[in-house]
Design a protein around this motif. Structure first.
Motif, PDB file in Angstrom:
ATOM      1  N   ILE A  59       0.841  -1.133  -0.123  1.00  0.00           N
ATOM      2  CA  ILE A  59      -0.128  -0.033  -0.016  1.00  0.00           C
ATOM      3  C   ILE A  59       0.723   1.270  -0.020  1.00  0.00           C
ATOM      4  CG2 ILE A  59      -0.206  -0.108   2.678  1.00  0.00           C
ATOM      5  CD1 ILE A  59      -2.910   1.121   2.045  1.00  0.00           C
ATOM      6  N   THR A  85      -6.331  -8.880   2.144  1.00  0.00           N
ATOM      7  CA  THR A  85      -6.630  -7.343   2.085  1.00  0.00           C
ATOM      8  C   THR A  85      -5.592  -6.676   3.082  1.00  0.00           C
ATOM      9  OG1 THR A  85      -9.020  -7.871   1.835  1.00  0.00           O
ATOM     10  CG2 THR A  85      -8.353  -5.764   2.276  1.00  0.00           C
ATOM     11  N   ILE A 107      -2.857   0.351  -3.920  1.00  0.00           N
ATOM     12  CA  ILE A 107      -2.695  -1.027  -3.463  1.00  0.00           C
ATOM     13  C   ILE A 107      -2.532  -1.910  -4.509  1.00  0.00           C
ATOM     14  CG2 ILE A 107      -3.979  -2.994  -2.387  1.00  0.00           C
ATOM     15  CD1 ILE A 107      -5.272  -0.884  -0.549  1.00  0.00           C
ATOM     16  N   SER A 134      -4.476  -3.119   4.595  1.00  0.00           N
ATOM     17  CA  SER A 134      -4.989  -1.630   5.061  1.00  0.00           C
ATOM     18  C   SER A 134      -3.945  -1.106   6.108  1.00  0.00           C
ATOM     19  CB  SER A 134      -6.291  -1.897   5.579  1.00  0.00           C
ATOM     20  OG  SER A 134      -6.359  -2.828   6.767  1.00  0.00           O
ATOM     21  N   ARG A 135      -4.241  -0.114   6.303  1.00  0.00           N
ATOM     22  CA  ARG A 135      -3.558   0.741   7.180  1.00  0.00           C
ATOM     23  C   ARG A 135      -4.095   1.890   8.001  1.00  0.00           C
ATOM     24  NH1 ARG A 135       0.505   5.671   5.407  1.00  0.00           N
ATOM     25  NH2 ARG A 135       1.014   6.322   7.705  1.00  0.00           N
ATOM     26  N   ASP A 136      -3.933   2.008   9.282  1.00  0.00           N
ATOM     27  CA  ASP A 136      -4.316   2.928  10.176  1.00  0.00           C
ATOM     28  C   ASP A 136      -3.381   3.290  11.036  1.00  0.00           C
ATOM     29  OD1 ASP A 136      -6.894   2.245  13.043  1.00  0.00           O
ATOM     30  OD2 ASP A 136      -6.154   4.131  11.975  1.00  0.00           O
TER      31      ASP A 136
END
Length: 113
Positions: A51, A68, A57, A70-72
């Motif tokens: 990402i 999947t 992505i 994802s980033r937080d």
């Protein structure tokens, strides 16, 4: 300097799910790409998912539709569903920083009945 710590690996049966986490600390503001790689015994390390800072992505063909990324904030996740025995590997988090590339220590994922 950037430190990466992975967690969430383990053993699951085929068809199961796991979520890997990569917690970053340090000078993370200059990271432009976050990635998950894996290395199976006797094989070279390969990209699983990445990402970019702009939100783009990409996935390896072998995991599309099942994994999947994802980033937080300072944590990057890899949600892995419909796991297969061939997904067994050590999974590594990688951060491409403006001045260096950083790797985590890896977390083992084993898919077996």
């Amino acid at each position: 300097q950037v430190q990466l710590v992975e967690s969430g690996g383990g053993s699951v049966q085929p068809g199961g799910s796991l979520r890997l986490s990569c917690a970053a600390s340090g000078r993370i503001f200059s990271i432009y790409t976050w990635g998950w790689y894996r290395q199976a015994p006797g094989k070279s390390r390969e990209l699983v998912a990445a990402i970019m800072s702009g939100g783009s992505i990409s996935y390896a063909e072998s995991v599309k539709g099942r994994f999947t990324i994802s980033r937080d904030g300072a944590t990057v996740y890899l949600q892995m569903n419909s796991l297969k025995p061939e997904d067994t590997a050590v999974y590594f988090c990688r951060a491409d920083h403006a001045i260096a590339t950083y790797w985590g220590q890896g977390t083992q994922v084993t898919v077996s009945s």
